[in-house]
Design a protein around this motif. Structure first.
Motif, PDB file in Angstrom:
ATOM      1  N   UNK A 109      54.002  39.608  45.762  1.00  0.00           N
ATOM      2  CA  UNK A 109      53.944  38.166  45.523  1.00  0.00           C
ATOM      3  C   UNK A 109      53.548  37.383  46.776  1.00  0.00           C
ATOM      4  N   UNK A 110      54.179  37.657  47.895  1.00  0.00           N
ATOM      5  CA  UNK A 110      53.924  36.869  49.101  1.00  0.00           C
ATOM      6  C   UNK A 110      52.550  37.112  49.698  1.00  0.00           C
ATOM      7  N   UNK A 111      51.849  38.163  49.234  1.00  0.00           N
ATOM      8  CA  UNK A 111      50.512  38.440  49.738  1.00  0.00           C
ATOM      9  C   UNK A 111      49.455  37.574  49.054  1.00  0.00           C
ATOM     10  N   UNK A 112      49.867  36.828  48.031  1.00  0.00           N
ATOM     11  CA  UNK A 112      48.949  35.936  47.322  1.00  0.00           C
ATOM     12  C   UNK A 112      49.455  34.507  47.518  1.00  0.00           C
ATOM     13  N   UNK A 126      44.125  42.239  46.282  1.00  0.00           N
ATOM     14  CA  UNK A 126      42.782  41.671  46.203  1.00  0.00           C
ATOM     15  C   UNK A 126      42.449  41.246  44.774  1.00  0.00           C
ATOM     16  N   UNK A 127      42.774  42.100  43.808  1.00  0.00           N
ATOM     17  CA  UNK A 127      42.510  41.762  42.408  1.00  0.00           C
ATOM     18  C   UNK A 127      43.305  40.536  41.980  1.00  0.00           C
ATOM     19  N   UNK A 128      44.573  40.482  42.387  1.00  0.00           N
ATOM     20  CA  UNK A 128      45.410  39.338  42.032  1.00  0.00           C
ATOM     21  C   UNK A 128      44.895  38.067  42.693  1.00  0.00           C
ATOM     22  N   UNK A 129      44.493  38.179  43.956  1.00  0.00           N
ATOM     23  CA  UNK A 129      44.013  37.015  44.704  1.00  0.00           C
ATOM     24  C   UNK A 129      42.766  36.424  44.067  1.00  0.00           C
ATOM     25  N   UNK A 130      41.885  37.268  43.564  1.00  0.00           N
ATOM     26  CA  UNK A 130      40.649  36.774  42.935  1.00  0.00           C
ATOM     27  C   UNK A 130      40.949  35.922  41.712  1.00  0.00           C
ATOM     28  N   UNK A 131      41.886  36.404  40.888  1.00  0.00           N
ATOM     29  CA  UNK A 131      42.257  35.656  39.684  1.00  0.00           C
ATOM     30  C   UNK A 131      43.010  34.385  40.064  1.00  0.00           C
ATOM     31  N   UNK A 132      43.950  34.513  41.012  1.00  0.00           N
ATOM     32  CA  UNK A 132      44.766  33.375  41.419  1.00  0.00           C
ATOM     33  C   UNK A 132      43.929  32.257  42.016  1.00  0.00           C
TER      34      UNK A 132
END
Length: 325
Positions: free
Chosen positions: A83-86, A306-312
């Motif tokens: 969580x904290x990485x995004x 990385x995948x989560x960050x792209x969507x977020x």
């Protein structure tokens, strides 16, 4: 692939135990084949909940990720991240904090269970459901695996989604629905719900001897003194813990043998210890493998981050455009 988006998180508050694995986490595994799943380690929630200090959160986060991989989550099927990485989680949390009435949060029925009597109520703990809403809606989540005790939090998420959409005249956020876990709550070694706070758990790190010793201490039927005494499995913690790990035929046979006085409690405990060990052993081997190969673990987390960050980031850009910032 279904259009449904599944979002859920696990707090890194200690070594995961049998109740976590057989309950919520097994549900995560079951969902990943047919849905777009985002599963994260909720380290901000651990901090906001006053459950751990930062150095403990970091260590427990690694153990949580290792557990997710050990039980069968596939990084190519599920987005597994921390969580904290995004950073967008806190960005959306801040935006939602600006529109969420305090009264909604004060009515949260689980709040009183989370507050420590010896400490004042921090804003972060009061706003726990707002962060949870940001976690879910950041990925446009439509399905959220939850236990019954988490349903009030999810209702606040729906209310926040409706309020944002109404205030800004948009349909940006869906109203996610609960996916209730049908698995029974596992009893701990003392008969209460298996929970780290009760110190009654069988953890993924327990070796066979530890499991045997823990099961030996479990209370069965106080009226069944001898093997030949008729037992009452419905009140026996050993029988209740065993049921989720065996099929109906096996369970029915044990039930009948117990009530007819054809199986003793010591024998039954030994059988249960073997069943639990057979279930945990392959998961434990994978768990320790990932903890011992930190570089491999880090690569998997980086991939998921990385995948989560792209969507977020897409969601945050959309939200910022909607609110005019």
């Amino acid at each position: 692939m279904s259009e449904n988006i599944v979002v859920s998180g696990i707090r890194p508050t200690g070594v995961p135990h049998l109740g976590n694995i057989r309950g919520a986490l097994q549900q995560w595994v079951n969902l990943q084949d047919n849905h777009n799943c985002f599963y994260f380690v909720a380290d901000w929630h651990a901090l906001f909940g006053l459950e751990e200090r930062s150095r403990e959160i970091a260590e427990n986060t690694k153990k949580a990720v290792a557990t997710l991989l050990a039980i069968g989550l596939d990084p190519d099927k599920s987005t597994i991240f921390i969580q904290s990485h995004v950073p967008a989680h806190l960005t959306l949390f801040t935006i939602f904090s600006a529109i969420t009435p305090v009264g909604w949060l004060e009515r949260n029925p689980t709040l009183k269970d989370m507050v420590r009597a010896d400490q004042p109520l921090p804003y972060g703990l009061l706003g726990y459901p707002v962060l949870q809403a940001a976690d879910i809606l950041l990925y446009k989540g439509t399905m959220v695996p939850v236990g019954k005790d988490q349903q009030p939090h999810l209702e606040i998420t729906r209310e926040i989604a409706r309020r944002f959409n109404n205030l800004f005249g948009t349909d940006c956020f869906p109203e996610p629905q609960a996916v209730l876990n049908e698995s029974p709550v596992l009893p701990g070694t003392d008969g209460r719900k298996m929970s780290k706070s009760y110190n009654n758990v069988i953890s993924i790190e327990d070796d066979k001897d530890t499991i045997v010793n823990k099961v030996k201490q479990m209370i069965t039927d106080p009226e069944k003194i001898r093997k030949t005494d008729p037992g009452h499995p419905d009140i026996c913690t050993v029988f209740q813990l065993e049921k989720p790990f065996v099929d109906g035929t096996y369970s029915a046979d044990i039930y009948q043998r117990c009530t007819e006085g054809r199986i003793g409690c010591v024998e039954h405990k030994n059988m249960l210890a073997e069943i639990i060990w057979d279930y945990l052993r392959p998961k434990q081997e994978k768990y320790f493998y990932y903890l011992e190969h930190e570089e491999q673990l880090k690569k998997i987390v980086d991939y998921g981050d990385k995948r989560a960050q792209e969507v977020a980031q897409k969601t945050i850009e959309e939200v910022m455009d909607i609110i005019g910032l």
